[in-house]
Each structure stands twice: as structure tokens, then as C-alpha cells.
Design a protein around this motif. Structure first.
Motif, PDB file in Angstrom:
ATOM      1  N   UNK A  95       0.835  -1.204   0.000  1.00 20.15           N
ATOM      2  CA  UNK A  95       0.000   0.000   0.000  1.00 20.15           C
ATOM      3  C   UNK A  95       0.869   1.252   0.000  1.00 20.15           C
ATOM      4  N   UNK A  96       0.232   2.367  -0.293  1.00 16.51           N
ATOM      5  CA  UNK A  96       0.932   3.655  -0.252  1.00 16.51           C
ATOM      6  C   UNK A  96       1.540   3.880   1.127  1.00 16.51           C
ATOM      7  N   UNK A  97       0.758   3.648   2.159  1.00 15.92           N
ATOM      8  CA  UNK A  97       1.255   3.852   3.524  1.00 15.92           C
ATOM      9  C   UNK A  97       2.441   2.935   3.831  1.00 15.92           C
ATOM     10  N   UNK A  98       2.370   1.680   3.408  1.00  8.67           N
ATOM     11  CA  UNK A  98       3.468   0.741   3.672  1.00  8.67           C
ATOM     12  C   UNK A  98       4.740   1.172   2.947  1.00  8.67           C
ATOM     13  N   UNK A  99       4.589   1.657   1.706  1.00  8.41           N
ATOM     14  CA  UNK A  99       5.745   2.167   0.983  1.00  8.41           C
ATOM     15  C   UNK A  99       6.377   3.331   1.727  1.00  8.41           C
ATOM     16  N   UNK A 100       5.563   4.236   2.225  1.00 11.46           N
ATOM     17  CA  UNK A 100       6.088   5.392   2.942  1.00 11.46           C
ATOM     18  C   UNK A 100       6.799   4.959   4.225  1.00 11.46           C
ATOM     19  N   UNK A 101       6.191   4.064   4.957  1.00 10.97           N
ATOM     20  CA  UNK A 101       6.790   3.630   6.223  1.00 10.97           C
ATOM     21  C   UNK A 101       8.126   2.936   6.009  1.00 10.97           C
ATOM     22  N   UNK A 102       8.279   2.259   4.871  1.00 16.72           N
ATOM     23  CA  UNK A 102       9.555   1.624   4.573  1.00 16.72           C
ATOM     24  C   UNK A 102      10.672   2.655   4.394  1.00 16.72           C
ATOM     25  N   UNK A 103      10.295   3.886   4.021  1.00 14.06           N
ATOM     26  CA  UNK A 103      11.293   4.928   3.874  1.00 14.06           C
ATOM     27  C   UNK A 103      12.003   5.256   5.172  1.00 14.06           C
ATOM     28  N   UNK A 104      11.377   4.969   6.294  1.00 14.03           N
ATOM     29  CA  UNK A 104      11.969   5.259   7.607  1.00 14.03           C
ATOM     30  C   UNK A 104      12.626   4.029   8.222  1.00 14.03           C
ATOM     31  N   UNK A 105      12.853   3.001   7.426  1.00  8.41           N
ATOM     32  CA  UNK A 105      13.399   1.754   7.973  1.00  8.41           C
ATOM     33  C   UNK A 105      14.799   1.952   8.548  1.00  8.41           C
ATOM     34  N   UNK A 106      15.636   2.716   7.833  1.00  8.74           N
ATOM     35  CA  UNK A 106      17.023   2.900   8.272  1.00  8.74           C
ATOM     36  C   UNK A 106      17.222   4.193   9.049  1.00  8.74           C
ATOM     37  N   UNK A 107      16.497   5.223   8.692  1.00  8.48           N
ATOM     38  CA  UNK A 107      16.681   6.541   9.298  1.00  8.48           C
ATOM     39  C   UNK A 107      15.302   7.178   9.451  1.00  8.48           C
ATOM     40  N   UNK A 108      15.051   7.817  10.577  1.00 10.17           N
ATOM     41  CA  UNK A 108      13.778   8.494  10.795  1.00 10.17           C
ATOM     42  C   UNK A 108      12.751   7.679  11.553  1.00 10.17           C
ATOM     43  N   UNK A 109      13.157   6.522  12.123  1.00  9.15           N
ATOM     44  CA  UNK A 109      12.186   5.675  12.832  1.00  9.15           C
ATOM     45  C   UNK A 109      11.539   6.405  13.999  1.00  9.15           C
ATOM     46  N   UNK A 110      12.337   7.155  14.733  1.00  8.03           N
ATOM     47  CA  UNK A 110      11.834   7.794  15.948  1.00  8.03           C
ATOM     48  C   UNK A 110      10.690   8.757  15.643  1.00  8.03           C
ATOM     49  N   UNK A 111      10.773   9.432  14.497  1.00  7.85           N
ATOM     50  CA  UNK A 111       9.765  10.426  14.133  1.00  7.85           C
ATOM     51  C   UNK A 111       8.854   9.937  13.015  1.00  7.85           C
ATOM     52  N   UNK A 112       8.725   8.621  12.892  1.00 15.11           N
ATOM     53  CA  UNK A 112       7.997   8.078  11.739  1.00 15.11           C
ATOM     54  C   UNK A 112       6.564   8.591  11.670  1.00 15.11           C
ATOM     55  N   UNK A 151      11.498  11.407   1.751  1.00 11.48           N
ATOM     56  CA  UNK A 151      11.369  12.393   2.826  1.00 11.48           C
ATOM     57  C   UNK A 151      11.158  11.730   4.185  1.00 11.48           C
ATOM     58  N   UNK A 152      10.627  10.522   4.183  1.00 13.14           N
ATOM     59  CA  UNK A 152      10.420   9.808   5.443  1.00 13.14           C
ATOM     60  C   UNK A 152      11.741   9.510   6.146  1.00 13.14           C
TER      61      UNK A 152
END
Length: 236
Positions: A95-112, A151-152
Motif C-alpha cells: 500500500x501507499x502507507x506501507x511504501x512510505x513507512x519503509x522509507x523510515x526503515x534505516x533513518x527516521x524511525x523515531x519520528x515516523x 522524505x520519510x
């Protein structure tokens, strides 16, 4: 401005074929730098070598004073240097949301959660389609998704590889307006494009890559005024 990305004498290629032949360039903090060049001159190879996907044969890549030459691409992402590749490279069955959340897998998890809300606010169409399979969206929407995913990861510098490729004229206008907005928010951008006129009207400085080496550089106004470049790239 202080240099955020510094590339010196960069050589790279595939097998025994050298593609990059001593590239020197820089991107300063908070600016848009345009990289121009025809198909096959080494633009994507340069992007991938900067990001640690391709091995640098010679030369150096520094990001915010940190040497990235020879580092794994995961380290490059962790440093905040994020590429949105040509062709979008989204996950079509997610899904669109799942794709976006994957962007924070390595960096940005804390503020996902905060970053997800910001991206969905920036791209209302992604918000409307957050549960939709990404592969069912239009090309323009998929490009928005690819940028939103980048951007995530809370980039300090975003490499955009041909973001307007295959988009309608209206979507191209929206894309360049978005790039200006991101820059106004302080994000440094390396814009790799074949839409020469609009790119030079958007950026502050530019480089022209020919046969794996930088042949021209200067402010975007200087490049736009160059008779040789106008003939070669603008048909004027």
C-alpha cells in the motif's frame, strides 16, 4: 554557504568499463544543484557511486565532512544522503502507507508518525490513497510516493534522478513547484534532469556531465546564457 556534499576526482564504472572519469562537484547546504547530461553519459552511475551502490574506483566523496568513499549504502542513508531513483522503484504490491513507512526503515524511525503525517499533508493524493496498492496509481502519483518515501528518511540532501520523466505537463509543473518548496524548507537537492530549461530556472548552480566528466559548471543563469549549451540542450 558551507559544502554539504564534496566530490573530488571520482572514477567509477562496471567491469573494465570506466564510466566516470574524474568528476569534481559540490552541493552546498540548502541549495538546489542541477546535473545535466544526455542519456548514457554517467548521471545515474554518479548518483549510485555517491550513494555507495557502485564502488568508487578512485577519488573521494565527503558528506558533511564525513568520508563516505567505500562505505556501505546503509551508512550513506544513515548519514542523511537519500536518493529517489529514476523509475520510482516503489513496491507495487504494498500500500501507499506501507511504501512510505519503509522509507523510515534505516533513518527516521523515531519520528515516523510525525513524518508520515507531514508527507501525507504535503501530498493530499497520497493521503486519499493511503490504503491503495501503489502499483495501481498513475505515474505522477507514484513519483509523489517515491519522493515522499525519501522524505520519510529525514534527508539532509535529496538526490532526485529524473523526477519529471514520463509525467504530464501539469504534473511536471507540480513537481518543480514541490522542489522549490522543499528547498525553501532548507533541504539541499541534487536535481538530475533532462528537462533543461525548467531545471535551470529552478536551481542555483549547475554542472554538465559529458562522457563521464564535468565539462561545464556555473550558476544556472550562466549556464542558461551559454550559447554552446543553448544550442546543445535547448535547441536555440
Amino acid at each position: 554557504m558551507s559544502a554539504l556534499l564534496e566530490i573530488e576526482g571520482l572514477h567509477s564504472g562496471y567491469g573494465r568499463t570506466e564510466v566516470l572519469r574524474g568528476v569534481d562537484m559540490r552541493v552546498d547546504d540548502g541549495e538546489i544543484v542541477v546535473l545535466l547530461g544526455s542519456n548514457g553519459v554517467g548521471k545515474t552511475t554518479l548518483n549510485n557511486t555517491i550513494c555507495g551502490i557502485n564502488r568508487a574506483w578512485q577519488g573521494s566523496v565527503r558528506f558533511d565532512g564525513q568520508v563516505l568513499t567505500g562505505r556501505h549504502y546503509r551508512d550513506v542513508v544513515s548519514a542523511g544522503l537519500i536518493q529517489v531513483p529514476e523509475g520510482r522503484r516503489i513496491f507495487p504490491n504494498l500500500s501507499v502507507r506501507e511504501n512510505l513507512e519503509l522509507g523510515a526503515f534505516r533513518r527516521g524511525k523515531r519520528n515516523r508518525a510525525t513524518n508520515l503525517a507531514r508527507v501525507l499533508d504535503m501530498f493530499p493524493r497520497l493521503h486519499e490513497r493511503s490504503g491503495q496498492a501503489a502499483g495501481t496509481m498513475s505515474g505522477g502519483e507514484q513519483q509523489m510516493l517515491a519522493i515522499g518515501r525519501g522524505l520519510m528518511a529525514e534527508p539532509r540532501l535529496l538526490i532526485l534522478d529524473e523526477p519529471s520523466l514520463g509525467l504530464s505537463p501539469l504534473m511536471v509543473e507540480e513537481m518543480f513547484a514541490l522542489i522549490q518548496r522543499l528547498r525553501s524548507e532548507g533541504l539541499a537537492i541534487l536535481l538530475v534532469e533532462q528537462n533543461v530549461r525548467q531545471s535551470l530556472e529552478t536551481g542555483q548552480r549547475g554542472y554538465v556531465l559529458e562522457n563521464g566528466a564535468i565539462r561545464h559548471s556555473g550558476t544556472c543563469a550562466e549556464l542558461m546564457a551559454s550559447d554552446a549549451l543553448r544550442r546543445a540542450y535547448l535547441g536555440m
